[in-house]
Design a protein around this motif. Structure first.
Motif, PDB file in Angstrom:
ATOM      1  N   GLN A 298       6.914  -5.422  -0.897  1.00  0.00           N
ATOM      2  CA  GLN A 298       8.013  -4.782   0.022  1.00  0.00           C
ATOM      3  C   GLN A 298       8.884  -3.965  -0.968  1.00  0.00           C
ATOM      4  O   GLN A 298       9.039  -4.304  -2.255  1.00  0.00           O
ATOM      5  CB  GLN A 298       8.642  -5.734   0.765  1.00  0.00           C
ATOM      6  CG  GLN A 298       7.928  -6.895   1.672  1.00  0.00           C
ATOM      7  CD  GLN A 298       7.464  -8.049   0.865  1.00  0.00           C
ATOM      8  OE1 GLN A 298       8.149  -8.625  -0.023  1.00  0.00           O
ATOM      9  NE2 GLN A 298       6.340  -8.613   1.063  1.00  0.00           N
ATOM     10  N   GLU A 299       9.288  -3.020  -0.205  1.00  0.00           N
ATOM     11  CA  GLU A 299      10.258  -2.111  -0.928  1.00  0.00           C
ATOM     12  C   GLU A 299       9.650  -1.532  -2.278  1.00  0.00           C
ATOM     13  O   GLU A 299      10.252  -1.201  -3.262  1.00  0.00           O
ATOM     14  CB  GLU A 299      11.479  -2.904  -1.487  1.00  0.00           C
ATOM     15  CG  GLU A 299      12.743  -2.175  -1.563  1.00  0.00           C
ATOM     16  CD  GLU A 299      14.192  -2.756  -1.839  1.00  0.00           C
ATOM     17  OE1 GLU A 299      14.943  -1.943  -2.189  1.00  0.00           O
ATOM     18  OE2 GLU A 299      14.274  -4.059  -1.467  1.00  0.00           O
ATOM     19  N   THR A 300       8.415  -0.861  -1.912  1.00  0.00           N
ATOM     20  CA  THR A 300       7.815  -0.160  -3.215  1.00  0.00           C
ATOM     21  C   THR A 300       8.314   1.135  -3.629  1.00  0.00           C
ATOM     22  O   THR A 300       8.199   1.523  -4.596  1.00  0.00           O
ATOM     23  CB  THR A 300       6.282  -0.090  -2.803  1.00  0.00           C
ATOM     24  OG1 THR A 300       6.243   0.826  -1.456  1.00  0.00           O
ATOM     25  CG2 THR A 300       5.450  -1.346  -2.414  1.00  0.00           C
ATOM     26  N   HIS A 301       9.024   1.701  -2.522  1.00  0.00           N
ATOM     27  CA  HIS A 301       9.658   3.083  -2.982  1.00  0.00           C
ATOM     28  C   HIS A 301       8.783   3.967  -3.158  1.00  0.00           C
ATOM     29  O   HIS A 301       9.071   5.048  -3.873  1.00  0.00           O
ATOM     30  CB  HIS A 301      10.667   3.059  -4.095  1.00  0.00           C
ATOM     31  CG  HIS A 301      11.911   2.211  -3.571  1.00  0.00           C
ATOM     32  ND1 HIS A 301      12.962   2.035  -4.456  1.00  0.00           N
ATOM     33  CD2 HIS A 301      12.019   1.345  -2.663  1.00  0.00           C
ATOM     34  CE1 HIS A 301      13.897   1.373  -3.866  1.00  0.00           C
ATOM     35  NE2 HIS A 301      13.472   0.446  -2.652  1.00  0.00           N
TER      36      HIS A 301
ATOM     37  N   SER B  82       3.006  -2.819   0.748  1.00  0.00           N
ATOM     38  CA  SER B  82       1.705  -2.927   0.410  1.00  0.00           C
ATOM     39  C   SER B  82       0.965  -4.007   0.532  1.00  0.00           C
ATOM     40  O   SER B  82       1.583  -5.122   0.371  1.00  0.00           O
ATOM     41  CB  SER B  82       1.621  -2.129  -1.175  1.00  0.00           C
ATOM     42  OG  SER B  82       2.082  -1.302  -1.296  1.00  0.00           O
ATOM     43  N   ILE B  83      -0.711  -4.131   0.605  1.00  0.00           N
ATOM     44  CA  ILE B  83      -1.201  -5.295   0.341  1.00  0.00           C
ATOM     45  C   ILE B  83      -2.481  -5.140  -0.294  1.00  0.00           C
ATOM     46  O   ILE B  83      -3.024  -4.174  -0.038  1.00  0.00           O
ATOM     47  CB  ILE B  83      -1.812  -5.778   1.796  1.00  0.00           C
ATOM     48  CG1 ILE B  83      -0.589  -5.887   2.643  1.00  0.00           C
ATOM     49  CG2 ILE B  83      -2.790  -7.049   1.865  1.00  0.00           C
ATOM     50  CD1 ILE B  83      -0.740  -6.411   4.281  1.00  0.00           C
TER      51      ILE B  83
ATOM     52  N   THR C 282      -8.866  -3.417  -4.168  1.00  0.00           N
ATOM     53  CA  THR C 282      -8.693  -2.879  -2.617  1.00  0.00           C
ATOM     54  C   THR C 282      -7.155  -2.797  -2.447  1.00  0.00           C
ATOM     55  O   THR C 282      -6.836  -4.079  -2.454  1.00  0.00           O
ATOM     56  CB  THR C 282      -9.611  -3.696  -1.771  1.00  0.00           C
ATOM     57  OG1 THR C 282     -10.748  -3.570  -2.080  1.00  0.00           O
ATOM     58  CG2 THR C 282      -9.464  -3.344  -0.475  1.00  0.00           C
ATOM     59  N   SER C 283      -6.440  -1.962  -2.108  1.00  0.00           N
ATOM     60  CA  SER C 283      -5.033  -1.962  -1.601  1.00  0.00           C
ATOM     61  C   SER C 283      -5.000  -0.808  -0.420  1.00  0.00           C
ATOM     62  O   SER C 283      -5.478  -0.065  -0.430  1.00  0.00           O
ATOM     63  CB  SER C 283      -4.169  -1.656  -2.982  1.00  0.00           C
ATOM     64  OG  SER C 283      -4.724  -0.457  -3.343  1.00  0.00           O
ATOM     65  N   PHE C 284      -3.915  -1.299   0.258  1.00  0.00           N
ATOM     66  CA  PHE C 284      -3.596  -0.496   1.461  1.00  0.00           C
ATOM     67  C   PHE C 284      -1.835  -0.280   1.288  1.00  0.00           C
ATOM     68  O   PHE C 284      -1.250  -1.239   0.945  1.00  0.00           O
ATOM     69  CB  PHE C 284      -3.819  -1.489   2.658  1.00  0.00           C
ATOM     70  CG  PHE C 284      -5.082  -1.566   2.861  1.00  0.00           C
ATOM     71  CD1 PHE C 284      -6.018  -0.748   3.340  1.00  0.00           C
ATOM     72  CD2 PHE C 284      -5.721  -2.611   2.265  1.00  0.00           C
ATOM     73  CE1 PHE C 284      -7.467  -0.789   3.466  1.00  0.00           C
ATOM     74  CE2 PHE C 284      -7.131  -3.054   2.332  1.00  0.00           C
ATOM     75  CZ  PHE C 284      -8.050  -2.172   2.941  1.00  0.00           C
ATOM     76  N   HIS C 285      -1.373   0.859   1.602  1.00  0.00           N
ATOM     77  CA  HIS C 285      -0.022   0.922   1.479  1.00  0.00           C
ATOM     78  C   HIS C 285       0.378   1.682   2.808  1.00  0.00           C
ATOM     79  O   HIS C 285      -0.330   2.393   3.429  1.00  0.00           O
ATOM     80  CB  HIS C 285       0.196   1.925   0.166  1.00  0.00           C
ATOM     81  CG  HIS C 285      -0.444   1.314  -0.884  1.00  0.00           C
ATOM     82  ND1 HIS C 285       0.024   0.320  -1.846  1.00  0.00           N
ATOM     83  CD2 HIS C 285      -1.701   1.915  -1.393  1.00  0.00           C
ATOM     84  CE1 HIS C 285      -0.943   0.461  -2.767  1.00  0.00           C
ATOM     85  NE2 HIS C 285      -2.005   1.107  -2.579  1.00  0.00           N
ATOM     86  N   HIS C 286       1.660   1.527   2.870  1.00  0.00           N
ATOM     87  CA  HIS C 286       2.425   2.362   4.059  1.00  0.00           C
ATOM     88  C   HIS C 286       3.823   2.626   3.484  1.00  0.00           C
ATOM     89  O   HIS C 286       4.689   2.093   3.112  1.00  0.00           O
ATOM     90  CB  HIS C 286       2.503   1.695   5.310  1.00  0.00           C
ATOM     91  CG  HIS C 286       3.067   2.441   6.466  1.00  0.00           C
ATOM     92  ND1 HIS C 286       2.643   3.647   6.875  1.00  0.00           N
ATOM     93  CD2 HIS C 286       4.356   2.379   7.224  1.00  0.00           C
ATOM     94  CE1 HIS C 286       3.726   4.187   7.501  1.00  0.00           C
ATOM     95  NE2 HIS C 286       4.455   3.539   7.930  1.00  0.00           N
ATOM     96  N   THR C 287       4.176   3.917   3.556  1.00  0.00           N
ATOM     97  CA  THR C 287       5.415   4.408   2.956  1.00  0.00           C
ATOM     98  C   THR C 287       6.150   5.264   4.409  1.00  0.00           C
ATOM     99  O   THR C 287       5.646   5.649   5.312  1.00  0.00           O
ATOM    100  CB  THR C 287       5.003   5.219   1.816  1.00  0.00           C
ATOM    101  OG1 THR C 287       4.500   6.474   2.478  1.00  0.00           O
ATOM    102  CG2 THR C 287       4.644   4.558   0.630  1.00  0.00           C
ATOM    103  N   ASN C 288       7.471   5.498   3.827  1.00  0.00           N
ATOM    104  CA  ASN C 288       8.333   6.007   5.085  1.00  0.00           C
ATOM    105  C   ASN C 288       8.040   7.735   4.895  1.00  0.00           C
ATOM    106  O   ASN C 288       8.358   8.010   3.726  1.00  0.00           O
ATOM    107  CB  ASN C 288       9.704   5.561   5.057  1.00  0.00           C
ATOM    108  CG  ASN C 288      10.585   6.675   5.913  1.00  0.00           C
ATOM    109  OD1 ASN C 288      10.502   7.555   6.276  1.00  0.00           O
ATOM    110  ND2 ASN C 288      11.524   5.558   6.493  1.00  0.00           N
TER     111      ASN C 288
END
Length: 152
Positions: free
Chosen positions: A38-41, A72-73, A57-63
């Motif tokens: 959390q809070e990857t920025h 991220s997971i 394998t990774s998944f990300h969501h940003t603002n």
């Protein structure tokens, strides 16, 4: 499948290559299988390349309008996760993944709650999760509140 070690961690920014390398070195030593950050920025559309030999394998969501949030997971290279569908909200605080591990369906959820109105926001996020989820739910995150049992 071997034991699965899950870690959830508020990183307070992960744009520095030195900080990323230090974190992933620590996680490798701890034998983490599934990682929720959390809070990857990370800036929208500019997620840096994460160390991939360990977490392939990774998944990300940003603002899209601010780099102050982000979730991220990531899955270890030996965790055979196959994504079926994902959900994310618009502000970079929620990422839900539904997919297969072997022949079973699992839902992985990572939530970064705001610093105010946490309970209201968390209840809305959990309602979304309940509607999205299939199979066992693995929930991680930074809820920005103390979790405790209320005894009447």
């Amino acid at each position: 499948m071997a034991d699965i070690n899950i870690c959830t961690y508020n990183v307070r920014g992960l744009n520095s290559p030195t900080k990323r390398n230090h974190l992933f070195s620590l996680l490798k030593n701890k034998k983490v299988s599934i990682l929720m950050l959390q809070e990857t920025h990370f800036k929208y559309g500019k997620v840096p390349r994460l160390p991939t030999r360990y977490f392939s394998t990774s998944f990300h969501h940003t603002n899209p309008s601010s780099s102050s949030k982000g979730v991220s997971i990531a899955f270890h290279k030996d965790i055979p996760f196959q994504l079926e569908t994902k959900y994310h909200n618009l502000d970079g605080r929620v990422l839900f993944l539904k997919g297969k591990l072997g022949s079973s369906t699992y839902t992985f959820a990572n939530i970064y709650a705001p610093n105010s109105s946490q309970i209201t926001c968390l209840l809305k996020m959990l309602d979304k999760l309940q509607a999205f989820a299939e199979g066992p739910i693995v929930l991680g995150g930074d809820f920005n509140l103390a979790l405790h049992l209320i005894i009447n």
